[in-house]
Design a protein around this motif. Structure first.
Motif, PDB file in Angstrom:
ATOM      1  N   ALA A   1       0.727  -1.207   0.040  1.00  0.00           N
ATOM      2  CA  ALA A   1       0.005   0.043   0.038  1.00  0.00           C
ATOM      3  C   ALA A   1       0.924   1.300   0.046  1.00  0.00           C
ATOM      4  O   ALA A   1       2.078   1.139   0.689  1.00  0.00           O
ATOM      5  CB  ALA A   1      -1.037   0.077   1.183  1.00  0.00           C
ATOM      6  N   TYR A   2       0.663   2.402  -0.843  1.00  0.00           N
ATOM      7  CA  TYR A   2       1.294   3.512  -0.797  1.00  0.00           C
ATOM      8  C   TYR A   2       1.442   4.115   0.561  1.00  0.00           C
ATOM      9  O   TYR A   2       2.667   4.470   0.838  1.00  0.00           O
ATOM     10  CB  TYR A   2       0.593   4.371  -1.806  1.00  0.00           C
TER      11      TYR A   2
ATOM     12  N   MET B   1      10.649   6.677  -0.356  1.00  0.00           N
ATOM     13  CA  MET B   1      10.176   5.829  -1.292  1.00  0.00           C
ATOM     14  C   MET B   1       8.979   6.320  -1.956  1.00  0.00           C
ATOM     15  O   MET B   1       8.815   5.957  -3.118  1.00  0.00           O
ATOM     16  CB  MET B   1       9.788   4.594  -0.434  1.00  0.00           C
ATOM     17  N   LYS B   2       8.143   7.074  -1.323  1.00  0.00           N
ATOM     18  CA  LYS B   2       6.841   7.585  -1.923  1.00  0.00           C
ATOM     19  C   LYS B   2       7.215   8.545  -3.038  1.00  0.00           C
ATOM     20  O   LYS B   2       6.613   8.727  -4.192  1.00  0.00           O
ATOM     21  CB  LYS B   2       5.964   8.364  -1.068  1.00  0.00           C
ATOM     22  N   LEU B   3       8.624   9.077  -2.924  1.00  0.00           N
ATOM     23  CA  LEU B   3       9.317  10.082  -3.923  1.00  0.00           C
ATOM     24  C   LEU B   3       9.572   9.249  -5.090  1.00  0.00           C
ATOM     25  O   LEU B   3       9.203   9.383  -6.284  1.00  0.00           O
ATOM     26  CB  LEU B   3      10.214  10.868  -3.511  1.00  0.00           C
ATOM     27  N   VAL B   4      10.159   8.070  -4.762  1.00  0.00           N
ATOM     28  CA  VAL B   4      10.345   7.170  -5.868  1.00  0.00           C
ATOM     29  C   VAL B   4       9.063   6.631  -6.423  1.00  0.00           C
ATOM     30  O   VAL B   4       9.110   6.497  -8.085  1.00  0.00           O
ATOM     31  CB  VAL B   4      11.181   5.912  -5.442  1.00  0.00           C
ATOM     32  N   ILE B   5       8.253   6.267  -5.888  1.00  0.00           N
ATOM     33  CA  ILE B   5       7.050   5.343  -6.343  1.00  0.00           C
ATOM     34  C   ILE B   5       6.384   6.592  -7.234  1.00  0.00           C
ATOM     35  O   ILE B   5       5.907   6.433  -8.544  1.00  0.00           O
ATOM     36  CB  ILE B   5       6.087   5.002  -5.337  1.00  0.00           C
ATOM     37  N   ASP B   6       6.337   7.820  -6.974  1.00  0.00           N
ATOM     38  CA  ASP B   6       5.558   8.824  -7.538  1.00  0.00           C
ATOM     39  C   ASP B   6       6.223   9.381  -8.926  1.00  0.00           C
ATOM     40  O   ASP B   6       5.512   9.356  -9.884  1.00  0.00           O
ATOM     41  CB  ASP B   6       5.231  10.215  -6.653  1.00  0.00           C
ATOM     42  N   TYR B   7       7.560   9.528  -8.746  1.00  0.00           N
ATOM     43  CA  TYR B   7       8.275   9.566  -9.837  1.00  0.00           C
ATOM     44  C   TYR B   7       8.249   8.524 -10.848  1.00  0.00           C
ATOM     45  O   TYR B   7       7.918   8.758 -12.139  1.00  0.00           O
ATOM     46  CB  TYR B   7       9.750   9.834  -9.593  1.00  0.00           C
TER      47      TYR B   7
ATOM     48  N   PRO C   1      16.355   4.273  -5.175  1.00  0.00           N
ATOM     49  CA  PRO C   1      15.152   3.896  -6.361  1.00  0.00           C
ATOM     50  C   PRO C   1      15.270   2.306  -6.454  1.00  0.00           C
ATOM     51  O   PRO C   1      14.163   1.586  -6.535  1.00  0.00           O
ATOM     52  CB  PRO C   1      15.769   4.424  -7.690  1.00  0.00           C
ATOM     53  N   THR C   2      16.348   1.594  -6.443  1.00  0.00           N
ATOM     54  CA  THR C   2      16.374   0.242  -6.779  1.00  0.00           C
ATOM     55  C   THR C   2      15.544  -0.649  -5.270  1.00  0.00           C
ATOM     56  O   THR C   2      15.125  -1.468  -5.421  1.00  0.00           O
ATOM     57  CB  THR C   2      17.871  -0.194  -6.855  1.00  0.00           C
ATOM     58  N   TYR C   3      16.102  -0.015  -4.138  1.00  0.00           N
ATOM     59  CA  TYR C   3      15.408  -0.688  -3.186  1.00  0.00           C
ATOM     60  C   TYR C   3      13.927  -0.617  -3.164  1.00  0.00           C
ATOM     61  O   TYR C   3      13.487  -1.651  -2.780  1.00  0.00           O
ATOM     62  CB  TYR C   3      16.071   0.234  -2.168  1.00  0.00           C
ATOM     63  N   THR C   4      13.518   0.662  -3.512  1.00  0.00           N
ATOM     64  CA  THR C   4      12.260   0.613  -3.317  1.00  0.00           C
ATOM     65  C   THR C   4      11.430  -0.271  -4.464  1.00  0.00           C
ATOM     66  O   THR C   4      10.593  -1.080  -4.130  1.00  0.00           O
ATOM     67  CB  THR C   4      11.689   2.129  -3.739  1.00  0.00           C
TER      68      THR C   4
ATOM     69  N   GLU D   1      -2.355   5.687 -12.272  1.00  0.00           N
ATOM     70  CA  GLU D   1      -3.806   6.097 -12.903  1.00  0.00           C
ATOM     71  C   GLU D   1      -4.295   7.019 -11.698  1.00  0.00           C
ATOM     72  O   GLU D   1      -5.164   8.071 -12.090  1.00  0.00           O
ATOM     73  CB  GLU D   1      -4.490   4.839 -12.949  1.00  0.00           C
ATOM     74  N   GLU D   2      -4.135   6.791 -10.383  1.00  0.00           N
ATOM     75  CA  GLU D   2      -4.548   7.773  -9.359  1.00  0.00           C
ATOM     76  C   GLU D   2      -3.872   9.154  -9.410  1.00  0.00           C
ATOM     77  O   GLU D   2      -4.524  10.167  -9.376  1.00  0.00           O
ATOM     78  CB  GLU D   2      -3.827   7.116  -8.115  1.00  0.00           C
ATOM     79  N   ILE D   3      -2.784   9.297  -9.930  1.00  0.00           N
ATOM     80  CA  ILE D   3      -2.052  10.670  -9.986  1.00  0.00           C
ATOM     81  C   ILE D   3      -2.862  11.159 -11.331  1.00  0.00           C
ATOM     82  O   ILE D   3      -3.051  12.332 -11.248  1.00  0.00           O
ATOM     83  CB  ILE D   3      -0.391  10.389 -10.290  1.00  0.00           C
TER      84      ILE D   3
END
Length: 100
Positions: free
Chosen positions: A8-9, A16-22, A67-70, A92-94
């Motif tokens: 879950a986000y 990690m959220k920054l990595v996910i969002d980018y 980034p890789t760890y995420t 899709e959410e973004i």
């Protein structure tokens, strides 16, 4: 044993959220070697490219390994499709919320 998989986000830390969002916004994953296995429009890129993109777009410097760890924490080592689905859902959410 590795850390718990992010499912879950909200379970991800700030960087990690920054990595996910980018990655979700720009349809990239932080592991170049995964590129041949990704559907369009997704692209595998070097982790340092994601790191640099986060710095440029969000003004935050994440460590080289983040980034890789995420990507690994999303399950990409054992379930590439599941990790990609996580990013696709976030994308899709973004897009639905009109976030930039």
């Amino acid at each position: 044993m590795g850390r718990k998989r992010i499912t879950a986000y909200e379970d991800a830390g700030k960087k990690m959220k920054l990595v996910i969002d980018y990655c979700a916004r720009y349809a990239v994953v932080p592991r170049k070697s995964d590129d041949p296995n990704l559907p369009s429009p997704w692209e595998g890129v070097p982790a340092n490219e994601v790191q640099q993109g986060i710095l440029e777009k969000f003004g935050v410097n994440v460590s080289n390994g983040t980034p890789t760890y995420t990507w690994q924490r999303l399950g990409a080592d054992n379930d590439l499709e599941g990790a990609l689905k996580f990013l696709q859902d976030r994308r899709e959410e973004i897009l639905e919320n009109g976030q930039k």
